[in-house]
Every structure is written in C-alpha cells, then in structure tokens.
Scaffold this active site. Sequence first.
Site, PDB file in Angstrom:
ATOM      1  N   THR A 143       0.844  -1.198   0.000  1.00 11.32           N
ATOM      2  CA  THR A 143       0.000   0.000   0.000  1.00 11.32           C
ATOM      3  C   THR A 143       0.876   1.242   0.000  1.00 11.32           C
ATOM      4  O   THR A 143       1.944   1.271   0.611  1.00 11.32           O
ATOM      5  CB  THR A 143      -0.923   0.045   1.225  1.00 11.32           C
ATOM      6  N   GLY A 176       1.443   5.363   0.673  1.00 12.50           N
ATOM      7  CA  GLY A 176       0.940   6.490   1.463  1.00 12.50           C
ATOM      8  C   GLY A 176       1.214   6.415   2.954  1.00 12.50           C
ATOM      9  O   GLY A 176       0.876   7.341   3.688  1.00 12.50           O
ATOM     10  N   GLY A 177       1.809   5.304   3.420  1.00  8.50           N
ATOM     11  CA  GLY A 177       2.277   5.258   4.794  1.00  8.50           C
ATOM     12  C   GLY A 177       1.212   4.935   5.832  1.00  8.50           C
ATOM     13  O   GLY A 177       0.070   4.602   5.508  1.00  8.50           O
ATOM     14  N   THR A 178       1.614   5.088   7.087  1.00  7.88           N
ATOM     15  CA  THR A 178       0.807   4.634   8.222  1.00  7.88           C
ATOM     16  C   THR A 178      -0.444   5.473   8.441  1.00  7.88           C
ATOM     17  O   THR A 178      -1.543   4.933   8.595  1.00  7.88           O
ATOM     18  CB  THR A 178       1.670   4.679   9.506  1.00  7.88           C
ATOM     19  N   CYS A 179      -0.289   6.786   8.486  1.00  6.93           N
ATOM     20  CA  CYS A 179      -1.400   7.654   8.898  1.00  6.93           C
ATOM     21  C   CYS A 179      -2.616   7.411   8.011  1.00  6.93           C
ATOM     22  O   CYS A 179      -3.726   7.185   8.497  1.00  6.93           O
ATOM     23  CB  CYS A 179      -0.957   9.111   8.851  1.00  6.93           C
ATOM     24  N   HIS A 209     -20.097  32.961  24.936  1.00  9.34           N
ATOM     25  CA  HIS A 209     -20.944  32.441  25.997  1.00  9.34           C
ATOM     26  C   HIS A 209     -22.214  31.865  25.392  1.00  9.34           C
ATOM     27  O   HIS A 209     -22.792  32.484  24.493  1.00  9.34           O
ATOM     28  CB  HIS A 209     -21.314  33.565  26.976  1.00  9.34           C
TER      29      HIS A 209
HETATM   30  C1  LIG Z   1      -3.295   3.153  14.952  1.00 11.56           C
HETATM   31  C2  LIG Z   1      -2.554   4.470  14.860  1.00 11.56           C
HETATM   32  C3  LIG Z   1      -3.221   5.648  15.081  1.00 11.56           C
HETATM   33  C4  LIG Z   1      -2.547   6.853  15.002  1.00 11.56           C
HETATM   34  N1  LIG Z   1      -3.238   7.999  15.234  1.00 11.56           N
HETATM   35  C5  LIG Z   1      -2.592   9.169  15.193  1.00 11.56           C
HETATM   36  C6  LIG Z   1      -3.292  10.385  15.420  1.00 11.56           C
HETATM   37  O1  LIG Z   1      -4.500  10.390  15.681  1.00 11.56           O
HETATM   38  N2  LIG Z   1      -2.621  11.546  15.339  1.00 11.56           N
HETATM   39  C7  LIG Z   1      -1.284  11.565  15.071  1.00 11.56           C
HETATM   40  O2  LIG Z   1      -0.710  12.657  15.016  1.00 11.56           O
HETATM   41  N3  LIG Z   1      -0.574  10.436  14.836  1.00 11.56           N
HETATM   42  C8  LIG Z   1      -1.212   9.246  14.904  1.00 11.56           C
HETATM   43  N4  LIG Z   1      -0.516   8.096  14.655  1.00 11.56           N
HETATM   44  C9  LIG Z   1       0.922   8.181  14.347  1.00 11.56           C
HETATM   45  C10 LIG Z   1       1.157   8.529  12.859  1.00 11.56           C
HETATM   46  O3  LIG Z   1       0.447   7.620  12.045  1.00 11.56           O
HETATM   47  C11 LIG Z   1       2.640   8.465  12.538  1.00 11.56           C
HETATM   48  O4  LIG Z   1       3.336   9.325  13.425  1.00 11.56           O
HETATM   49  C12 LIG Z   1       2.948   8.917  11.114  1.00 11.56           C
HETATM   50  O5  LIG Z   1       2.158   8.233  10.193  1.00 11.56           O
HETATM   51  C13 LIG Z   1       4.427   8.703  10.806  1.00 11.56           C
HETATM   52  O6  LIG Z   1       4.691   9.101   9.478  1.00 11.56           O
HETATM   53  P1  LIG Z   1       6.083   8.754   8.767  1.00 11.56           P
HETATM   54  O7  LIG Z   1       6.056   9.448   7.465  1.00 11.56           O
HETATM   55  O8  LIG Z   1       7.196   8.974   9.698  1.00 11.56           O
HETATM   56  O9  LIG Z   1       6.034   7.180   8.541  1.00 11.56           O
HETATM   57  P2  LIG Z   1       5.002   6.232   7.706  1.00 11.56           P
HETATM   58  O10 LIG Z   1       3.747   6.952   7.366  1.00 11.56           O
HETATM   59  O11 LIG Z   1       4.913   5.006   8.495  1.00 11.56           O
HETATM   60  O12 LIG Z   1       5.773   5.989   6.342  1.00 11.56           O
HETATM   61  C14 LIG Z   1       6.895   5.192   6.279  1.00 11.56           C
HETATM   62  C15 LIG Z   1       6.859   4.371   4.998  1.00 11.56           C
HETATM   63  O13 LIG Z   1       8.159   3.871   4.765  1.00 11.56           O
HETATM   64  C16 LIG Z   1       8.051   2.550   4.267  1.00 11.56           C
HETATM   65  N5  LIG Z   1       9.339   1.870   4.529  1.00 11.56           N
HETATM   66  C17 LIG Z   1       9.857   1.515   5.728  1.00 11.56           C
HETATM   67  N6  LIG Z   1      11.082   0.996   5.566  1.00 11.56           N
HETATM   68  C18 LIG Z   1      11.357   1.016   4.252  1.00 11.56           C
HETATM   69  C19 LIG Z   1      12.475   0.611   3.460  1.00 11.56           C
HETATM   70  N7  LIG Z   1      13.587   0.111   4.002  1.00 11.56           N
HETATM   71  N8  LIG Z   1      12.381   0.768   2.118  1.00 11.56           N
HETATM   72  C20 LIG Z   1      11.270   1.294   1.547  1.00 11.56           C
HETATM   73  N9  LIG Z   1      10.205   1.688   2.234  1.00 11.56           N
HETATM   74  C21 LIG Z   1      10.241   1.567   3.573  1.00 11.56           C
HETATM   75  C22 LIG Z   1       6.879   1.974   5.030  1.00 11.56           C
HETATM   76  O14 LIG Z   1       6.321   0.866   4.357  1.00 11.56           O
HETATM   77  C23 LIG Z   1       5.923   3.179   5.094  1.00 11.56           C
HETATM   78  O15 LIG Z   1       5.020   3.181   4.020  1.00 11.56           O
HETATM   79  C24 LIG Z   1      -1.165   6.873  14.708  1.00 11.56           C
HETATM   80  C25 LIG Z   1      -0.484   5.678  14.473  1.00 11.56           C
HETATM   81  C26 LIG Z   1      -1.165   4.486  14.543  1.00 11.56           C
HETATM   82  C27 LIG Z   1      -0.422   3.212  14.291  1.00 11.56           C
END
Ligand SMILES: Cc1cc2nc3c(=O)[nH]c(=O)nc-3n(C[C@H](O)[C@H](O)[C@H](O)COP(=O)(O)OP(=O)(O)OC[C@H]3O[C@@H](n4cnc5c(N)ncnc54)[C@H](O)[C@@H]3O)c2cc1C
Length: 469
Positions: free
Chosen positions: A35, A37-40, A444
């Site tokens: 997928t 677009g990452g975690t969020c 208010h």
């Molecule tokens: C259930 C849940 C609820 C959350 N709710 C909130 C919220 O309400 N508010 C909030 O502020 N935060 C929330 N968070 C936290 C937030 O989702 C994360 O802080 C944020 O998505 C991190 O973004 P990022 O870009 O650092 O990483 P990610 O969005 O995780 O992106 C990293 C990407 O890198 C890829 N990757 C990793 N290693 C490699 C590699 N070696 N080679 C190629 N690709 C790789 C991964 O597959 C992933 O797609 C929540 C997290 C979870 C799990």
Amino acid sequence: MQHFDLAVIGSGTGNSLIDERFADWDVALIERDETFGGTCLNRGCIPTKMFVLPADLAASVAEARRLGVQLEFKGADWPAIRDRIFGRIDPISAGGLDWRERSQNVTVFHGEASFVDASTLQVGDTRISASNIVIATGSRPRTLDVPGLAEASDRVHTSDTIMRIDELPRRLVIVGGGYIAAEFAHIFSGLGSEVTLINRTDVLLRHHDRDIAQAYLQELSHGPVNVRLNQELSSVEKSDDDSLVVITKDRNGIEYEYFADQLLIAVGRDRNSDALNLRAAGVDHNPDGQIRVDAQQRTNVKGIWALGDVSSDHLLKHVANAEGRTVQHNLLHPDDLRGTDHRFVPQAVFGDPQIASVGVTEQELRNWGAPYIVARQRYADVAYGWALEDEEHFVKLLADPRSMHLVGAHIIGPQASTLIQPLIQAMSFGQRVDELARGQYWIHPALPEVIENALLKLVLARKPGEIGQ
Ligand SMILES: Cc1cc2nc3c(=O)[nH]c(=O)nc-3n(C[C@H](O)[C@H](O)[C@H](O)COP(=O)(O)OP(=O)(O)OC[C@H]3O[C@@H](n4cnc5c(N)ncnc54)[C@H](O)[C@@H]3O)c2cc1C
Ligand SMILES: NC(=O)c1ccc[n+]([C@@H]2O[C@H](COP(=O)([O-])OP(=O)(O)OC[C@H]3O[C@@H](n4cnc5c(N)ncnc54)[C@H](O)[C@@H]3O)[C@@H](O)[C@H]2O)c1
C-alpha cells in the site's frame, strides 16, 4: 547506475514533501509496502478516527439517557462501517500511487531500500545513487514473543490488521495501555464488543499528566471496558470451543485466563531503521533504532536527512509533517537552513473520554524543581458543562508564575482535542495567561469557557511575590 538529485525512502510523509517546488529535481521515491501512502493514511490516524466517530455515536446512547432522551443502540454493522472507511481510503492510496507514477520527474521504486554507501541505495536488483537521501521510513507495531501467539496468528492482530477484520468480535482482548489500546478499546467497546484491556503496569497513558491518567483509568474502569492492571501476557492457547485463551501473569506469578475471539497487541512501535543497513552509510542511531538528527533534520552524514517516526521523539503525524516541511525547505535552501520547532508538541487521544495535552506535566515540573502555578477547572462548573451534565472532566493548566506563560495544558473530557488549540497557540506565540484570558471574547455559553475560567484561576493563583511583567 541511475543517479537522482534526491531519493526519498518511504511514501508516507516522505511522499508529501516532493511538491511542485521539486519539479526540476530528478527524484526517486522508494516504498516497500504494497500500500502506498504510509501509516497515517492506511492504518493509523485517519482510519482510526473514522472508526472513533461511529463508536462515539454508539456511546452517546448512554449520554442521551442521562439527559432524558431515550435512544436505542441496535448494534453496529461492522462490515458496512469497515467497507465505507476503506472504500474511501484505499482509492486515495491507489490514486496517490497512480498520480505519483505519472509524475514527470519522480520515479517510484517498489521494494525495500538499503544503503550500499552514503550516496548509494539498493532496491531489489536495482542500484541507484542520489545527491540527497531522505529517510522517512516510519515505524511498525512492536510484536511480542510468547508461546502460542504465532499459532493463533489468524486471530492475533496489531493496529495494522485489526481494522480490516471480517466481523466485530464478540470478545476482544487488548494488551497494552497506550494511545492505541485506548483508542481501540473505545472503538470496539463502543460498537458492541466485550473488551478486556490488560496492561503490565498500573498506569495507563503513562506519558500524560498523572491527574489526567488517573481520571482516565477511573472512568475506563467504571465503563464498559474490563481493565486488568499489573499483568503481562504469558501465552496464548485455544480452548475446546476454539476460543482464544489469553493467559497472563501478575507480579506474584499468579496466572489469569481470558477467553477471546480476537487479540490486539498494542505495546508500542519500533522504528523502521533495521532494514536500511545504516552502518554502510555511517548514519548514527540510538540502540532502539531511532536515527539521530539535529534540529535541521540532518543526520551525521552530509546529504542524508531523516524525519518522522524513524527519527523523531514524537510519533505523531503533525510532527512528521512539520519535520517534512523543514526538510523541504532545507533541501531547497541549503544556504538558509531552518530547524523544526519542537517546543510545544500537542497530542490527543481519541478515546472515551478524549484527552489532549501540550507542554510539560506537573510531575516533570516537580522533578525539575521549577516554580509553577496550577489551576484546575471542572467542566461541571461552566454553563456548557451544565448542559452536558458533566461530572468527571476537567482542564488542568500549569504556568510559570514569573512570566505568566503557560508551560503545560492537559484536558480530559468532551472535545478536548479541539478545546486545546488556543492554548497551543498561546504557548507557541508567547501570549501571557492574563492576555489570553482577558484580551479576547470567549463565546458564551460555549464550552471554551472552561478554558477561560481555568486561565482566570491561574491569574488568581499568582502570589504578589511572583508578579511578572
Ligand atoms: C493506529 C494508529 C493511530 C494513530 N493515530 C494518530 C493520530 O490520531 N494523530 C497523530 O498525530 N498520529 C497518529 N498516529 C501516528 C502517525 O500515524 C505516525 O506518526 C505517522 O504516520 C508517521 O509518518 P512517517 O512518514 O514517519 O512514517 P510512515 O507513514 O509510516 O511511512 C513510512 C513508509 O516507509 C516505508 N518503509 C519503511 N522501511 C522502508 C524501506 N527500508 N524501504 C522502503 N520503504 C520503507 C513503510 O512501508 C511506510 O510506508 C497513529 C499511528 C497508529 C499506528
Ligand atoms: N491519537 C494519537 O495521536 C495516536 C494514536 C495512536 C498512536 N499514536 C502514536 O503511536 C505510538 C504508539 O502507540 P502505542 O499505544 O502502541 O504505544 P505507547 O507507547 O503509547 O503505549 C505502549 C503501551 O504498551 C505497554 N507495554 C509495553 N510493552 C509491553 C509488554 N511487553 N506487555 C504488556 N504491555 C506492554 C506499555 O506499558 C504502554 O502502556 C504512540 O506513542 C503515539 O505517538 C498516536
């Protein structure tokens, strides 16, 4: 070997930073997950909050009853809720990938990136080099290694998989006591599951102000969630009727058994730095895998940057976004580097009740021996709180008595995540408590009056010897 001006590893915040200002940069974007677009977007902030809202609605039946309105909860159509949520999210993810693959200047690589040296990456069979590399690889759910867990893997979940299950579990056991445990406890108990939450210590939401954490525990324990503290998961078995048997142990070695249909492990997150072969590039990291960066998001290796969960102290999307903006600016303006402002990072837990906080806790101030004044304002004592018939919830503010600047704000109760915003603003822009309280109108009888009254209490709490400017 193909050379790029910029290689970004990770399609979460990493993808967002490649905007039109990079139109004349040759960019590689590398993603290992199916997928995009990452975690969020796919398994974090966005779907969880889309599940929280239906759970809020279901939980409002009890609230309504207290106010004399008879509503009936007839159950939740889990597959319909799930399909509505992912029917919205999945196309955004797929559309994002499609759009990115059609970008003139960006090449998307599908595979796991690892360093060959400080400017070379291996992705599957392909080797590329880049003048700048941004590590935005995020984090993943931490797993536990206890007997029986692997054998029951079809019913053992993390936040990555629990939102996609086929049906609402009748009985859900959650292991953990942080954000994720709190939000899923609300989602599933709200929608009708019997939820048991097991935590290994006696504190839930341990990073929050102790008064808030205690109030949350009180309320959760008296609500629909079965809370079990000071117990650690020791094994998982299957019973004769094919239920999961979740076995825990307390500190005295006494064993407990819980029967469940599904098990959610929510015991923290590990940073995705282990697959990167950081040693080959010489990039420094902490023993837990957190990549070390300076305020400008630079690693110790020139040309290698990091942002978001993999390097940040705060595993929050708004922080990853802020760090992404810093990296964008610094890539585009190497002679005018900026730092990320990490002074007042807010956070909210979208459980029942909601919690929001920014700044320091009272315990931190005490430990540091810093002077402070504190005010607590109950929702129950402002007009909108009367309308809510609220009894338990409150705002807690902490200020420096010399400067009259807020140093911490903690809210537990309805709309906490929205109520806190003017306090974040005041802290960020250096407004004094008295300016904030009396320098503007507060509508208010709206709920933000609970903030106004808390601020006024802080003004009164200042003793004559503590007069600032
Ligand atoms: C259930 C849940 C609820 C959350 N709710 C909130 C919220 O309400 N508010 C909030 O502020 N935060 C929330 N968070 C936290 C937030 O989702 C994360 O802080 C944020 O998505 C991190 O973004 P990022 O870009 O650092 O990483 P990610 O969005 O995780 O992106 C990293 C990407 O890198 C890829 N990757 C990793 N290693 C490699 C590699 N070696 N080679 C190629 N690709 C790789 C991964 O597959 C992933 O797609 C929540 C997290 C979870 C799990
Ligand atoms: N609303 C939000 O902003 C939001 C929502 C979800 C997640 N997040 C982010 O994701 C991060 C991770 O969330 P999380 O809830 O997984 O982690 P967390 O760090 O908030 O909580 C982990 C919990 O697991 C417990 N634990 C740890 N090891 C354990 C073990 N072996 N056995 C039993 N319990 C154990 C800890 O005591 C703690 O209660 C959060 O820190 C947060 O930054 C944010």
